[in-house]
Design an enzyme around this catalytic site. Sequence first.
Site, PDB file in Angstrom:
ATOM      1  N   LYS A  79      94.058  75.197  53.721  1.00  0.00           N
ATOM      2  CA  LYS A  79      93.225  76.303  54.213  1.00  0.00           C
ATOM      3  C   LYS A  79      92.835  76.006  55.656  1.00  0.00           C
ATOM      4  O   LYS A  79      91.717  75.565  55.950  1.00  0.00           O
ATOM      5  CB  LYS A  79      92.001  76.481  53.325  1.00  0.00           C
ATOM      6  CG  LYS A  79      91.375  77.863  53.408  1.00  0.00           C
ATOM      7  CD  LYS A  79      90.365  78.064  52.304  1.00  0.00           C
ATOM      8  CE  LYS A  79      89.670  79.412  52.398  1.00  0.00           C
ATOM      9  NZ  LYS A  79      90.569  80.537  52.166  1.00  0.00           N
ATOM     10  N   GLU A 122     101.157  86.060  47.930  1.00  0.00           N
ATOM     11  CA  GLU A 122      99.703  86.212  47.916  1.00  0.00           C
ATOM     12  C   GLU A 122      99.285  87.314  48.864  1.00  0.00           C
ATOM     13  O   GLU A 122     100.092  87.861  49.612  1.00  0.00           O
ATOM     14  CB  GLU A 122      99.041  84.892  48.334  1.00  0.00           C
ATOM     15  CG  GLU A 122      99.457  84.415  49.723  1.00  0.00           C
ATOM     16  CD  GLU A 122      98.897  83.053  50.085  1.00  0.00           C
ATOM     17  OE1 GLU A 122      97.886  82.637  49.468  1.00  0.00           O
ATOM     18  OE2 GLU A 122      99.447  82.406  50.993  1.00  0.00           O
TER      19      GLU A 122
END
Length: 346
Positions: free
Chosen positions: A195, A228
């Site tokens: 991330k 995603e």
Amino acid sequence: MENPSSGQQTVASEVGNGSDLQVPVYSSSVELLTKLQEKWNSGKKQPSPAMYSSIFGGITLDPAMMAIPIDDHMVHRGHGVFDTAMILNGYLYELDTHLDRFLRSASKAKISPPFPRSSLRSILVQLAAVSQCRKGSLRYWLSAGPGNFLLSPAGCPTSAFYAVVIDVDYSQPKEGVKVITSSVPMKAPQFATMKNVNYLPNALSVMEAEEKGAFAAIWVDDEGYVAEGPNVNVAFISQNKELLLPAFDKILGGCTAKRLLALAPKLVEKGILKSVNTANITLEEGKSAAEMMFVGSGLPILPIITWDEKPIGDGNVGELTLALSDLLWEDMLTGPETHRVPIPYV
């Protein structure tokens, strides 16, 4: 020239060249702070009631001081990672799970935290307490730190840790949204599975969706498998009532998505769902699903009813989607304290 009443300076040579723009020069930090506070003291409720910065080693409640140095490598080189935990009714949901992922991302980005995990956690809990926020999010960053404007962070004395509380009155969404397939290239697995702060592809994919009247865009990988959304995972209910999520080998392993996978077997036990799995899901299989949803921290579930102008199922929000949403929302409100950290408000 100098304005004797304020101490501000402007560049006379540029003004003399015929420009109408006069840029103030602030030589006093006190004067600059006053200007910044004038900007924020508009009477409106500020979205960020508190921020922590390891640069000054504490928490500030003054929005004018919620800033990051321009020479921080996260700012000018994108060398940083981040994560988020939701605040709901005085608890931090999944803080430890998010913090563990945060540190895994930091390791992949080759950034060593300035403090041990226990100190990072304590800072975050104290920040949430001081903020007095009871519904919102706690977002935190780890950067290579300030020091210079080079590519290498070797000249940065230490890494930097920042955190901010964002006051958001979010609620459980039950209305369906439209999505499109993104034409923006998705990140390589090395970067997608950490991330990191490089969210330019994510921002461009959302902008592409908004330009087409959709809520968000969904990535499909080079092999034709559903990946995603821009900052959320995707989940499907098959025609056989199977809950399916794309495998996490090439995408970010969502903390909320993994919590959903842990909770959903309760619906299998009740006979509502047939099974719960992760799998490689083709674009065609995804669009042929009975139901579809986004899964993410701030949602926790957002129904999807249309993909590329084609309805998902009958084009309405599905009953199983709402059942899963209720399951997650109940966990956020009343789940075990292994997943909900109480905030000791001061």
